[in-house]
Design an enzyme around this catalytic site. Structure first.
Site, short mmCIF file in Angstrom:
data_model
loop_
_atom_site.label_atom_id
_atom_site.label_comp_id
_atom_site.label_asym_id
_atom_site.label_seq_id
_atom_site.Cartn_x
_atom_site.Cartn_y
_atom_site.Cartn_z
N ASP A 156 0.81 -1.22 0.00
CA ASP A 156 0.00 0.00 0.00
C ASP A 156 0.84 1.27 0.00
OD1 ASP A 156 1.00 -0.38 2.53
OD2 ASP A 156 -0.89 -0.02 3.57
N LYS A 184 4.08 1.07 16.21
CA LYS A 184 2.95 1.86 16.69
C LYS A 184 3.08 2.21 18.19
CE LYS A 184 0.71 0.79 12.70
NZ LYS A 184 0.39 -0.57 12.26
N ASP A 208 1.24 6.31 2.38
CA ASP A 208 0.54 5.06 2.69
C ASP A 208 -0.87 5.29 2.15
OD1 ASP A 208 -1.01 3.06 3.88
OD2 ASP A 208 0.28 2.94 5.63
N1 GDD Z 1 -0.33 -11.29 2.62
C1 GDD Z 1 -0.58 -10.57 3.71
N2 GDD Z 1 -1.07 -11.21 4.81
N3 GDD Z 1 -0.35 -9.25 3.70
C2 GDD Z 1 -0.61 -8.55 4.82
C3 GDD Z 1 -1.13 -9.14 5.98
C4 GDD Z 1 -1.38 -10.56 5.96
O1 GDD Z 1 -1.83 -11.17 6.92
N4 GDD Z 1 -1.30 -8.16 6.92
C5 GDD Z 1 -0.90 -7.02 6.34
N5 GDD Z 1 -0.50 -7.24 5.07
C6 GDD Z 1 0.01 -6.26 4.10
C7 GDD Z 1 -0.96 -5.10 3.88
O2 GDD Z 1 -1.81 -5.36 2.78
C8 GDD Z 1 -0.01 -3.96 3.57
O3 GDD Z 1 0.34 -3.94 2.19
C9 GDD Z 1 1.24 -4.30 4.38
O4 GDD Z 1 1.17 -5.69 4.65
C10 GDD Z 1 1.32 -3.51 5.69
O5 GDD Z 1 0.15 -3.72 6.45
P1 GDD Z 1 -0.75 -2.50 6.94
O6 GDD Z 1 -1.93 -3.08 7.60
O7 GDD Z 1 -0.98 -1.51 5.84
O8 GDD Z 1 0.19 -1.90 8.06
P2 GDD Z 1 0.34 -0.38 8.54
O9 GDD Z 1 0.21 0.55 7.41
O10 GDD Z 1 -0.55 -0.19 9.71
O11 GDD Z 1 1.87 -0.39 9.07
C11 GDD Z 1 2.92 -0.88 8.26
O12 GDD Z 1 3.31 0.09 7.30
C12 GDD Z 1 3.86 1.32 7.85
C13 GDD Z 1 4.27 2.19 6.67
O13 GDD Z 1 3.14 2.51 5.91
C14 GDD Z 1 4.11 -1.25 9.17
O14 GDD Z 1 5.07 -1.89 8.37
C15 GDD Z 1 4.71 -0.01 9.82
O15 GDD Z 1 5.86 -0.36 10.57
C16 GDD Z 1 5.09 1.02 8.75
O16 GDD Z 1 5.56 2.22 9.36
MG MG Z 2 -0.46 0.49 5.50
#
Ligand code: GDD
Ligand code: MG
Length: 318
Positions: free
Chosen positions: A104, A154, A212
């Protein structure tokens, strides 16, 4: 070399749009987000591995028989395995140093430079880092002399170690992927990075942009950035203002378009004014003023619209 793209998640904050199109297949400047990511990979990456749960069938259908210049392997998860579990689930398809992307994130990262640094420092893992004002909704690092000394996912507001966040792009040695227990729900950010921090985990801060793209506002911003230098300069049916992209299969008559507008395929607009908006495929309108909105696919617009997401499954104001 292989790149894993994490494309799980329900795209909740982009509902109702993501009820019909899984988020990774939502277009950014008329190309699906995940396809754009694959196309942007440096040449040295010949294989993209998509770690998928939600939207598996749509993803398979999209990539079947489509040549986008790289080998694409779709690795399904029966249950969401978390960011770490999803990477581990792809281990049979990787052969060495692996790039991993949060699916994303849209950013200006230069992966070639990051790879050069990763090799030079002999890091076990290198994480792209981005500076923000409010780090609490991200992964936060303590960073010194190129190394990540601590990682907190987080953190509570006020307890953040710095303003440098995990930008969701990694280069990892197999050693790190092998640390992840198989067939379990594991968060790379909560369960693995805190353990490797201070022990061979490096950071690669970069500048430019980082988005994001999960909310209506950030989805719009990611679209506008993705126009880049490929915008439409002029059009017979529209007066163009600023950065605009109009699909060649769109029909416009007497419209004023821009700044920051993307018009998808099969869109038909007459006497419309569109600003700061994404118009997805097959949208029709006569006479509407559309601002700061996401519309489509397959929608007929009858009234003026501002700051709305309108999709076949319903609409939200944002
Ligand atoms: N295949 C798969 N399976 N993908 C997953 C799963 C899962 O169970 N859970 C999450 N993802 C994918 C999401 O689709 C996304 O592309 C990515 O992993 C990160 O998950 P998010 O749910 O978007 O996390 P976030 O935005 O709250 O936090 C993450 O991104 C931040 C930067 O945007 C973390 O990596 C943070 O540390 C980081 O700062
Ligand atoms: Mg994200």
């Amino acid at each position: 070399m292989e790149a894993i793209i994490l494309v799980g998640g329900f795209g909740t904050r982009l509902r109702p749009l993501t009820l019909t199109v899984p988020k990774p297949l939502l277009p950014l400047a008329n190309i699906p987000m995940v396809e754009r990511m694959i196309r942007n990979l440096p040449e040295i990456f010949d294989t993209a591995i998509l770690a998928v749960n939600y939207g598996l069938n749509d993803m398979r259908k999209y990539f079947e028989g489509r040549d986008i210049g790289k080998k694409v392997i779709i690795v399904p998860e029966e249950e969401p395995l978390g960011t770490g579990g999803a990477m581990r689930n792809c281990i049979d398809y990787v052969t060495g140093t692996t790039a991993v992307f949060n699916g994303d994130v849209v950013s200006s990262i230069n992966l070639n430079e990051m790879l050069e640094q990763h090799i030079k420092t002999k890091a076990k893992g290198t994480l792209a880092l981005w500076k923000v004002k409010d780090p609490s909704r991200f992964g936060v690092v303590e960073f010194s002399n190129g190394e990540i000394l601590q990682f907190q996912e987080k953190p509570e507001k006020g307890s953040e170690l710095s303003n440098l966040i995990n930008a969701g792009t990694y280069l990892l040695e197999l050693e790190i992927l092998e640390m992840i227990p198989p067939n379990q729900k594991i968060s790379i950010e909560r369960d693995i990075y805190p353990k490797v921090a201070g022990n061979g985990l490096h950071g690669f801060p970069f500048e430019g942009y980082f988005i994001d793209s999960g909310t209506p506002e950030s989805y719009l911003e990611a679209n506008f950035k993705s126009i880049g230098n490929n915008g439409t300069a002029s059009h017979t049916g529209a007066s163009i203002r600023g950065s605009v992209m109009i699909h060649e299969d769109a029909k416009l008559e007497h419209c004023i378009i821009g700044p920051n507008v993307i018009i998808g395929p099969k869109v038909k607009l007459e006497k419309c004014v569109i600003r700061n908006s994404v118009i997805l495929s097959n949208v029709n309108s006569y006479g509407a003023v559309i601002e700061d909105s996401i519309i489509g696919p397959n929608i007929q617009v009858k009234n003026d619209i501002k700051q709305n997401l309108i999709s076949p499954e319903g609409k939200i104001a944002f």
